[in-house]
Design an enzyme around this catalytic site. Structure first.
Site, PDB file in Angstrom:
ATOM      1  N   ASP A  89       4.186   3.770   5.990  1.00  0.00           N
ATOM      2  CA  ASP A  89       2.783   4.173   5.981  1.00  0.00           C
ATOM      3  C   ASP A  89       1.854   2.958   5.968  1.00  0.00           C
ATOM      4  O   ASP A  89       0.643   3.102   6.172  1.00  0.00           O
ATOM      5  CB  ASP A  89       2.481   5.025   4.739  1.00  0.00           C
ATOM      6  CG  ASP A  89       3.187   6.362   4.785  1.00  0.00           C
ATOM      7  OD1 ASP A  89       3.158   7.019   5.840  1.00  0.00           O
ATOM      8  OD2 ASP A  89       3.780   6.760   3.757  1.00  0.00           O
ATOM      9  N   ASP A 126      -5.550  13.165  11.095  1.00  0.00           N
ATOM     10  CA  ASP A 126      -6.535  12.642  10.123  1.00  0.00           C
ATOM     11  C   ASP A 126      -7.947  12.532  10.684  1.00  0.00           C
ATOM     12  O   ASP A 126      -8.882  12.223   9.935  1.00  0.00           O
ATOM     13  CB  ASP A 126      -6.126  11.272   9.568  1.00  0.00           C
ATOM     14  CG  ASP A 126      -4.853  11.316   8.740  1.00  0.00           C
ATOM     15  OD1 ASP A 126      -4.466  12.422   8.312  1.00  0.00           O
ATOM     16  OD2 ASP A 126      -4.245  10.258   8.541  1.00  0.00           O
ATOM     17  N   ASP A 150      -8.057   5.887  11.465  1.00  0.00           N
ATOM     18  CA  ASP A 150      -7.750   5.703  10.044  1.00  0.00           C
ATOM     19  C   ASP A 150      -8.901   5.064   9.276  1.00  0.00           C
ATOM     20  O   ASP A 150      -8.717   4.522   8.183  1.00  0.00           O
ATOM     21  CB  ASP A 150      -6.466   4.872   9.882  1.00  0.00           C
ATOM     22  CG  ASP A 150      -5.791   5.084   8.531  1.00  0.00           C
ATOM     23  OD1 ASP A 150      -5.947   6.179   7.950  1.00  0.00           O
ATOM     24  OD2 ASP A 150      -5.108   4.164   8.058  1.00  0.00           O
TER      25      ASP A 150
END
Length: 337
Positions: A310, A169, A132
């Site tokens: 999230d 991601d 991330d």
């Protein structure tokens, strides 16, 4: 006229040789006419074989465990919401909270349960270094630790029916932290090669329809080893409509040799709400299922665990923790399918 004494022998030899040639020609013709067996590869296998028996329903999913905790604490309304989400197959996330021994045990337990159901589980590997890019879901293993963890995962999955969503991601987010590419892409490439060698169908990250241009995404996928994978995935933990994702995925597929793909619809029931982090007004997407195989879309999945936060935004707890208010929104606004 004088005849050679061995003339009859020569004639017999010539006759035998002619017969042998004729036999070889017949056999060759039959061999050419006979249909040759097709060699099934990870790319050509039917999606119904990739997801044999349909999608696995985990009995102790994040939602199921949340429902038990909430019921035990007397929060019956929130428990009911979690129970509704727990009735739907959702992918199983494996990250750096599991060491090599623990991740093998987690996989083995779910493979055994899936075998009893006659279904195929989907595992999400989420432990890439600098995950991330240091944001709400920061973490991951070191570049030295990651390959060994992948070996442990591969060893546990080998010989079993399962699919893998490899590092959500990870490729799309290179737009945010380009410096990670030098380490990240080789790690992903080695991981997909290892998993595919064990005959585990792998899907690589392709972001979503409103993030990275198809040509750029296709280039990243090629560098990350799409040729070894079953294909790619889109829309994980995002909210875009299925039509948007199919149009985007079709372009990426065409640029990557016709790669197959899966789409996450877990939270796209009401579309994009202006932010990716715990937006208000979201809804569960349609029920996940394996498609009819008429296109490169293998399955519509719930990859993100609906109801989990999230991150610490819009009143949410830490990323990955159960967020009752958000879960209630998702169920209240769910797509009826």
């Amino acid at each position: 006229m004088t005849y050679s004494r061995d003339r009859p022998s020569r004639l017999r030899r010539l006759a035998l040789a002619s017969a042998a040639v004729a036999t070889l020609l017949v056999l060759s013709a039959c061999s050419a006419a006979a249909p040759q067996p097709k060699v099934t590869t990870i790319h050509s296998e039917k999606n119904t074989a990739v997801f044999q028996g349909g999608l696995y329903l985990q009995k102790d999913s994040i939602a199921a465990l949340a429902a038990s905790r909430l019921a035990a604490s007397g929060q019956s309304a929130d428990a009911s919401v979690a129970e509704q989400i727990a009735k739907v197959p959702v992918a199983i996330w494996l990250g750096d909270q599991y060491d090599d021994t623990q991740v093998v045990r987690k996989i083995e337990l779910n493979l055994a349960a899936a075998k009893k159901q006659g279904t195929t589980p989907t595992f999400v590997l989420y432990a890439i270094p600098n995950r991330d890019c240091g944001d709400f879901s920061a973490g991951g293993f070191t570049a030295e630790k990651y390959p060994g963890w992948i070996k442990a995962v591969t060893g546990a999955l080998k010989g079993h029916k399962a699919t893998v969503i490899l590092e959500p991601d990870s490729l799309a987010m290179l737009s945010n932290c380009a410096d990670e590419a030098a380490v990240r892409i080789p790690l992903i490439r080695n991981a997909v090669k290892e998993l595919s060698a064990a005959k585990v169908p792998v899907y690589l990250d392709a972001g979503n329809s409103h993030w990275v241009q198809p040509t750029v995404m296709a280039d990243r996928l090629e560098k990350a080893g799409i040729e070894y994978a079953r294909g790619f995935f889109t829309n994980v933990a995002s909210y875009y409509p299925l039509d948007d994702e199919e149009a985007y995925a079709g372009k990426v597929s065409a640029l990557t040799g016709g790669a197959h793909y899966v789409i996450d619809v877990s939270r796209n029931g009401t579309g994009w709400k202006g932010t990716w982090c715990n937006p208000d007004g979201t809804g569960l997407g349609e029920h996940p299922h394996v498609t009819d195989g008429s296109t490169k879309l293998d399955a519509i999945l719930w990859v993100k665990s609906p109801g989990t936060s999230d991150g610490t935004c819009n009143g949410g707890p830490a990323a990955g923790q159960w967020f009752p208010r958000y879960a209630s929104d998702l169920v209240r606004n769910r797509v009826q399918s």
